[in-house]
Design a protein around this motif. Structure first.
Motif, PDB file in Angstrom:
ATOM      1  N   LYS A 283     -23.251  -0.065  -5.032  1.00 33.41           N
ATOM      2  CA  LYS A 283     -22.844  -1.348  -4.434  1.00 33.41           C
ATOM      3  C   LYS A 283     -21.921  -2.115  -5.372  1.00 33.41           C
ATOM      4  N   TRP A 284     -22.230  -2.098  -6.670  1.00 32.55           N
ATOM      5  CA  TRP A 284     -21.364  -2.793  -7.629  1.00 32.55           C
ATOM      6  C   TRP A 284     -19.985  -2.143  -7.674  1.00 32.55           C
ATOM      7  N   ASP A 285     -19.949  -0.812  -7.754  1.00 34.84           N
ATOM      8  CA  ASP A 285     -18.660  -0.115  -7.826  1.00 34.84           C
ATOM      9  C   ASP A 285     -17.807  -0.423  -6.599  1.00 34.84           C
ATOM     10  N   ASP A 286     -18.419  -0.434  -5.419  1.00 35.83           N
ATOM     11  CA  ASP A 286     -17.689  -0.774  -4.184  1.00 35.83           C
ATOM     12  C   ASP A 286     -17.215  -2.225  -4.209  1.00 35.83           C
ATOM     13  N   TYR A 287     -18.099  -3.126  -4.594  1.00 38.73           N
ATOM     14  CA  TYR A 287     -17.749  -4.550  -4.663  1.00 38.73           C
ATOM     15  C   TYR A 287     -16.621  -4.769  -5.665  1.00 38.73           C
ATOM     16  N   TYR A 288     -16.732  -4.157  -6.813  1.00 38.51           N
ATOM     17  CA  TYR A 288     -15.725  -4.307  -7.874  1.00 38.51           C
ATOM     18  C   TYR A 288     -14.361  -3.813  -7.398  1.00 38.51           C
ATOM     19  N   GLU A 289     -14.337  -2.639  -6.800  1.00 38.79           N
ATOM     20  CA  GLU A 289     -13.076  -2.059  -6.320  1.00 38.79           C
ATOM     21  C   GLU A 289     -12.416  -2.963  -5.274  1.00 38.79           C
TER      22      GLU A 289
ATOM     23  N   SER B  41     -13.005  -6.233  -4.750  1.00 43.34           N
ATOM     24  CA  SER B  41     -12.697  -7.561  -5.296  1.00 43.34           C
ATOM     25  C   SER B  41     -11.527  -7.541  -6.264  1.00 43.34           C
ATOM     26  N   LEU B  42     -11.354  -6.464  -6.968  1.00 44.87           N
ATOM     27  CA  LEU B  42     -10.261  -6.376  -7.933  1.00 44.87           C
ATOM     28  C   LEU B  42      -8.907  -6.514  -7.242  1.00 44.87           C
ATOM     29  N   LYS B  43      -8.832  -6.061  -5.996  1.00 43.34           N
ATOM     30  CA  LYS B  43      -7.581  -6.139  -5.232  1.00 43.34           C
ATOM     31  C   LYS B  43      -7.169  -7.578  -4.934  1.00 43.34           C
ATOM     32  N   VAL B  44      -8.123  -8.493  -4.872  1.00 40.45           N
ATOM     33  CA  VAL B  44      -7.808  -9.884  -4.547  1.00 40.45           C
ATOM     34  C   VAL B  44      -8.042 -10.828  -5.731  1.00 40.45           C
ATOM     35  N   TYR B  45      -8.312 -10.278  -6.882  1.00 41.56           N
ATOM     36  CA  TYR B  45      -8.621 -11.045  -8.085  1.00 41.56           C
ATOM     37  C   TYR B  45      -7.528 -12.064  -8.414  1.00 41.56           C
ATOM     38  N   GLU B  46      -6.281 -11.638  -8.399  1.00 42.11           N
ATOM     39  CA  GLU B  46      -5.176 -12.538  -8.725  1.00 42.11           C
ATOM     40  C   GLU B  46      -5.018 -13.637  -7.671  1.00 42.11           C
ATOM     41  N   ASP B  47      -5.153 -13.274  -6.400  1.00 41.21           N
ATOM     42  CA  ASP B  47      -5.050 -14.279  -5.334  1.00 41.21           C
ATOM     43  C   ASP B  47      -6.148 -15.341  -5.470  1.00 41.21           C
ATOM     44  N   ILE B  48      -7.352 -14.896  -5.772  1.00 36.92           N
ATOM     45  CA  ILE B  48      -8.465 -15.828  -5.950  1.00 36.92           C
ATOM     46  C   ILE B  48      -8.178 -16.751  -7.138  1.00 36.92           C
TER      47      ILE B  48
END
Length: 146
Positions: free
Chosen positions: A124-130, A132-139
């Motif tokens: 679950k963490w690996d999926d969440y991380y992957e 979320s990382l895609k929108v990290y800069e936008d956030i």
């Protein structure tokens, strides 16, 4: 006190996990100090030190119990809470109802998340991380506009 870092581990057959020493030293500031484990968001578990638990509890107890959303949140948050202590081997016991909530069966990821420690099922963490990382800069940009 700020919790940070990512650590991988396993839950044993008794439902215990080892808290990494970098997090352990600030989680349990007092000898035999209590720690509090409860349902987190996105199906992880939140772990609070005694001091941070008191801070969080104060904020939540001031929510209006006459309104549905605060009432539901506080019911689920507090009813799932388990008080634990870190043993001499650096382990804490996590009860079955919390392991089930988080979908934890064996492999885990423990992360420092600022004011709390979070425990995730590894997949679950690996999926969440992957994701979320895609929108990290936008956030980041949105947060800076606040």
């Amino acid at each position: 006190m700020v919790y940070f870092g990512e650590f991988r581990g396993k839950v044993d057959k008794q439902g215990r996990i080892v808290i990494p020493s970098k997090l352990r030293n600030i989680l349990s500031v007092k000898k035999d100090g209590a720690i509090y484990i409860t349902r987190g968001l996105e199906n992880c578990l939140f772990i609070f030190s005694e001091k941070m638990w008191e801070n969080q509890s104060t904020k939540l107890k001031d929510l209006p119990f006459t309104k549905g959303d605060p009432r539901t949140f506080t019911r689920l948050f507090f009813s799932g809470t388990f008080q634990s202590h870190i043993d001499r081997q650096g382990r804490i016991l996590i009860p079955a109802h919390l392991l089930n909530y988080a979908g934890i069966t064996e492999s885990i990821v423990i992360i420092g998340a600022g004011t709390r420690v979070e425990v995730w099922d590894e997949k679950k963490w690996d999926d969440y991380y992957e994701k979320s990382l895609k929108v990290y800069e936008d956030i980041s940009e949105k947060l800076m506009e606040m």
